[in-house]
Design an enzyme around this catalytic site. Sequence first.
Site, PDB file in Angstrom:
ATOM      1  N   THR A  12      -7.357  52.442  17.113  1.00 10.10           N
ATOM      2  CA  THR A  12      -6.902  51.478  16.113  1.00 10.10           C
ATOM      3  C   THR A  12      -6.267  50.287  16.825  1.00 10.10           C
ATOM      4  O   THR A  12      -5.648  50.444  17.882  1.00 10.10           O
ATOM      5  CB  THR A  12      -5.902  52.099  15.123  1.00 10.10           C
ATOM      6  OG1 THR A  12      -4.679  52.429  15.798  1.00 10.10           O
ATOM      7  CG2 THR A  12      -6.477  53.356  14.470  1.00 10.10           C
ATOM      8  N   GLY A  13      -6.434  49.110  16.250  1.00 13.47           N
ATOM      9  CA  GLY A  13      -5.954  47.920  16.943  1.00 13.47           C
ATOM     10  C   GLY A  13      -6.702  47.698  18.238  1.00 13.47           C
ATOM     11  O   GLY A  13      -6.168  47.110  19.189  1.00 13.47           O
ATOM     12  N   GLY A  14      -7.973  48.121  18.269  1.00  5.35           N
ATOM     13  CA  GLY A  14      -8.758  48.008  19.486  1.00  5.35           C
ATOM     14  C   GLY A  14      -9.463  46.685  19.650  1.00  5.35           C
ATOM     15  O   GLY A  14     -10.330  46.544  20.513  1.00  5.35           O
ATOM     16  N   SER A  16      -7.884  43.808  20.345  1.00  6.40           N
ATOM     17  CA  SER A  16      -7.152  42.881  21.217  1.00  6.40           C
ATOM     18  C   SER A  16      -6.179  43.653  22.101  1.00  6.40           C
ATOM     19  O   SER A  16      -5.915  44.842  21.880  1.00  6.40           O
ATOM     20  CB  SER A  16      -6.383  41.842  20.394  1.00  6.40           C
ATOM     21  OG  SER A  16      -5.369  42.475  19.618  1.00  6.40           O
ATOM     22  N   ILE A  18      -3.802  45.683  24.500  1.00  4.43           N
ATOM     23  CA  ILE A  18      -3.881  47.003  25.118  1.00  4.43           C
ATOM     24  C   ILE A  18      -5.007  47.823  24.502  1.00  4.43           C
ATOM     25  O   ILE A  18      -5.728  48.549  25.194  1.00  4.43           O
ATOM     26  CB  ILE A  18      -2.533  47.738  24.977  1.00  4.43           C
ATOM     27  CG1 ILE A  18      -1.446  47.016  25.800  1.00  4.43           C
ATOM     28  CG2 ILE A  18      -2.656  49.190  25.423  1.00  4.43           C
ATOM     29  CD1 ILE A  18      -0.043  47.512  25.514  1.00  4.43           C
ATOM     30  N   GLY A  19      -5.174  47.707  23.179  1.00  7.34           N
ATOM     31  CA  GLY A  19      -6.215  48.475  22.503  1.00  7.34           C
ATOM     32  C   GLY A  19      -7.605  48.125  22.996  1.00  7.34           C
ATOM     33  O   GLY A  19      -8.425  49.015  23.263  1.00  7.34           O
ATOM     34  N   SER A 137       6.593  52.263  22.353  1.00  7.89           N
ATOM     35  CA  SER A 137       7.132  51.096  23.069  1.00  7.89           C
ATOM     36  C   SER A 137       8.368  51.499  23.853  1.00  7.89           C
ATOM     37  O   SER A 137       9.115  52.406  23.429  1.00  7.89           O
ATOM     38  CB  SER A 137       7.503  50.002  22.068  1.00  7.89           C
ATOM     39  OG  SER A 137       8.241  48.959  22.699  1.00  7.89           O
ATOM     40  N   TYR A 150      11.863  46.959  14.796  1.00 11.44           N
ATOM     41  CA  TYR A 150      10.675  47.346  15.575  1.00 11.44           C
ATOM     42  C   TYR A 150      10.941  48.650  16.322  1.00 11.44           C
ATOM     43  O   TYR A 150      10.112  49.578  16.298  1.00 11.44           O
ATOM     44  CB  TYR A 150      10.324  46.229  16.547  1.00 11.44           C
ATOM     45  CG  TYR A 150       9.219  46.562  17.514  1.00 11.44           C
ATOM     46  CD1 TYR A 150       7.894  46.629  17.087  1.00 11.44           C
ATOM     47  CD2 TYR A 150       9.489  46.800  18.858  1.00 11.44           C
ATOM     48  CE1 TYR A 150       6.871  46.923  17.973  1.00 11.44           C
ATOM     49  CE2 TYR A 150       8.474  47.105  19.752  1.00 11.44           C
ATOM     50  CZ  TYR A 150       7.170  47.166  19.307  1.00 11.44           C
ATOM     51  OH  TYR A 150       6.161  47.469  20.186  1.00 11.44           O
TER      52      TYR A 150
END
Length: 248
Positions: A12-14, A16, A18-19, A137, A150
């Site tokens: 997921t979030g692949g 941009s 790190i993904g 994180s 966050y």
Amino acid sequence: MKSLTGKVAIITGGNSGIGKATAKRFAEEGAQVLVTGRRQDVVEAAAVEIGQDAWGVCGDVAEPDFHRRLADMVQRRFGAIDIYVANAGVINLEGSATVTEAEFDRHFDINARGVFFGVQAIAPLIRDGGNIIVTSSLAATKVLPQHTVYAGSKAALAAFARNWAIEFKDRRIRVNILSPGPVETEILSKLGVSDADRPGFEAHMAGLIPAGRMGRPEELAEAALFLASKGSFVNGMELIVDGGMHLT
């Protein structure tokens, strides 16, 4: 043989940062990769860049229905998967006094709710012996200015992951947490760091990191690859990849 030959991975979030770097690395190691993101054009472009064994699916991880639809699609196309990387996230730096209810909800909806319901929907499709990687994180364990909401949304992920490691033990599905420190990705511009200010920002951050620089997405991708392949006896652990910033 490549370490992920014959494997299927969802990231997921692949689309941009790190993904995408992780998707590329997994594809290089032989995996078929499916990436998700919220913008159709960006997701499609990422899939093309990753290569012929990559697919892109557009959707919002904050919506549980998206994960159910994704699971249905994956089951029809692949039958089962081997690796699920819950990587999609959002960050907006704000002092606690000025955080709005909407911004609070946005962080927890994407960073925590999205991970939980993603795993809930996809876990039944993970083959026995597969694994889950949750991107958290450094901020979840190190106090950083204006990171309160966050950090809270990311801190929940470690609790999820440890519990899942036990819940899925009969299926031998490993669950680990990947926690990056500052990394050179597109997210810097989203945080309001202009191109003109970027050298100064990066120099400031480098001064806070024993390695003397910010991380690169490819370095986080290598850490994810370790957890997905060679780290076969690593389970329920947090891998902090931050150049030593947690020590300062």
